[in-house]
Design an enzyme around this catalytic site. Structure first.
Site, PDB file in Angstrom:
ATOM      1  N   HIS A   1       0.871  -1.130  -0.108  1.00 17.09           N
ATOM      2  CA  HIS A   1      -0.197   0.110   0.177  1.00 17.09           C
ATOM      3  C   HIS A   1       0.870   1.357  -0.034  1.00 17.09           C
ATOM      4  O   HIS A   1       1.774   1.403   0.588  1.00 17.09           O
ATOM      5  CB  HIS A   1      -0.854  -0.105   1.202  1.00 17.09           C
ATOM      6  CG  HIS A   1      -1.849   1.170   1.129  1.00 17.09           C
ATOM      7  ND1 HIS A   1      -3.055   1.195   0.340  1.00 17.09           N
ATOM      8  CD2 HIS A   1      -1.680   2.342   1.799  1.00 17.09           C
ATOM      9  CE1 HIS A   1      -3.644   2.382   0.657  1.00 17.09           C
ATOM     10  NE2 HIS A   1      -2.826   3.195   1.485  1.00 17.09           N
TER      11      HIS A   1
ATOM     12  N   ASP B   1      -6.936  -2.359   3.804  1.00 16.30           N
ATOM     13  CA  ASP B   1      -5.672  -1.688   4.106  1.00 16.30           C
ATOM     14  C   ASP B   1      -5.312  -1.574   5.339  1.00 16.30           C
ATOM     15  O   ASP B   1      -4.588  -0.772   6.151  1.00 16.30           O
ATOM     16  CB  ASP B   1      -5.563  -0.321   3.516  1.00 16.30           C
ATOM     17  CG  ASP B   1      -5.732  -0.469   2.129  1.00 16.30           C
ATOM     18  OD1 ASP B   1      -5.094  -1.191   1.420  1.00 16.30           O
ATOM     19  OD2 ASP B   1      -6.348   0.687   1.384  1.00 16.30           O
TER      20      ASP B   1
HETATM   21  C1  GRF Z   1       1.367   0.836  -6.106  1.00 21.20           C
HETATM   22  O1  GRF Z   1       1.479   2.023  -5.611  1.00 21.20           O
HETATM   23  C2  GRF Z   1       0.862  -0.024  -5.114  1.00 21.20           C
HETATM   24  O2  GRF Z   1       1.267   0.341  -3.773  1.00 21.20           O
HETATM   25  C3  GRF Z   1      -1.019   0.337  -4.872  1.00 21.20           C
HETATM   26  O3  GRF Z   1      -1.086   0.283  -6.257  1.00 21.20           O
HETATM   27  C4  GRF Z   1      -0.131   0.753  -7.111  1.00 21.20           C
HETATM   28  C5  GRF Z   1       0.091  -0.412  -8.211  1.00 21.20           C
HETATM   29  O4  GRF Z   1       1.231  -0.006  -9.155  1.00 21.20           O
HETATM   30  N1  GRF Z   1      -1.570  -0.885  -4.191  1.00 21.20           N
HETATM   31  P1  GRF Z   1       1.813  -0.938 -10.085  1.00 21.20           P
HETATM   32  O5  GRF Z   1       0.790  -1.788 -10.771  1.00 21.20           O
HETATM   33  O6  GRF Z   1       2.648  -2.178  -9.512  1.00 21.20           O
HETATM   34  O7  GRF Z   1       2.780  -0.428 -11.012  1.00 21.20           O
END
Ligand code: GRF
Length: 217
Positions: A109, A145
């Protein structure tokens, strides 16, 4: 070697960081499958390019959240994973699903939980004027979360930051801590015990990374 299934909904940069860690020999795990809830998730193409089997369980095809969860669990279990990794997976998972994977389901997260659960974390962090922001890897529980925290990386918020610069600074750390957490799990140094994270206290097994601004993005 542990078997890992990754769930994505979009770009898949965290998934890519895990695949890169495996390819570099830094992560003793096999990514046995990547599943998405949308056929247009960009990360599916990069998973396929790395030779990882992919699948789509489209949430729009299911009448209820439970029906979707059941179908997704069946797809996951088809890969017989030891660990299920949520990497930008944008669906809320129900209690039965979470219970089924208890202790082997983790999420990343983009905030220092318990601050800023939910969406638009960087925008909200800027609006609150916090000086320290970051990301959190945690075991998934039925509370969105929340869940026992495995590792966090903290970055400064600096003058002139906007949502994009702050997101990039945090994302660079996401790409460090997620492979680290999965490695700990793969090395049996990490487990969920009675609502708390048990992390083997070997030298590098600290769940906190403080990243000075000079260190990069
Ligand atoms: C990341 O910032 C993650 O923390 C959140 O969604 C975003 C996903 O990015 N849960 P990616 O698809 O891994 O590039």
């Amino acid at each position: 070697m542990i078997r890992v299934v990754i769930l994505i909904s979009g770009r898949g940069s965290n998934m890519a960081s895990l695949l890169a860690a495996v390819e570099a020999g830094d992560l003793p795990a096999r990514i046995v499958g990547v599943l998405a809830n949308r056929a247009d998730a960009a990360g599916l193409a990069s998973a396929r390019a790395s030779g990882v089997p992919t699948g789509v369980v489209d949430h729009r095809q299911y009448a209820s959240r439970d029906a979707f969860d059941t179908a997704m669990a069946a797809a996951i279990d088809g890969f017989a994973p030891d660990l299920v990794v949520l990497a930008g997976f944008m669906r809320i998972l129900g209690e039965a699903f979470v219970r089924h994977y208890q202790g082997r389901l983790i999420n990343i997260h983009p905030s220092l939980l318990p601050a800023f659960p939910g969406l638009h974390t960087h925008r909200r962090a800027l609006a609150e004027g916090v000086r320290v922001h970051g990301c959190t890897v945690h075991f998934v529980t039925a509370d969105l979360d929340h869940g026992p925290i495995i590792v966090q990386a903290a970055v400064p918020v600096v003058d002139g930051d906007d949502e994009a610069t702050l997101a990039a600074r945090v994302l660079a750390q996401e790409h460090r801590v997620y492979p680290l957490a999965v490695r700990w799990f793969a090395e049996s140094r990490l487990r969920l015990g009675d609502g708390r994270v048990l992390l083997d206290a070997a030298q590098d097994a600290t769940g906190a990374l403080i990243v000075p601004h000079a260190a990069g993005v």
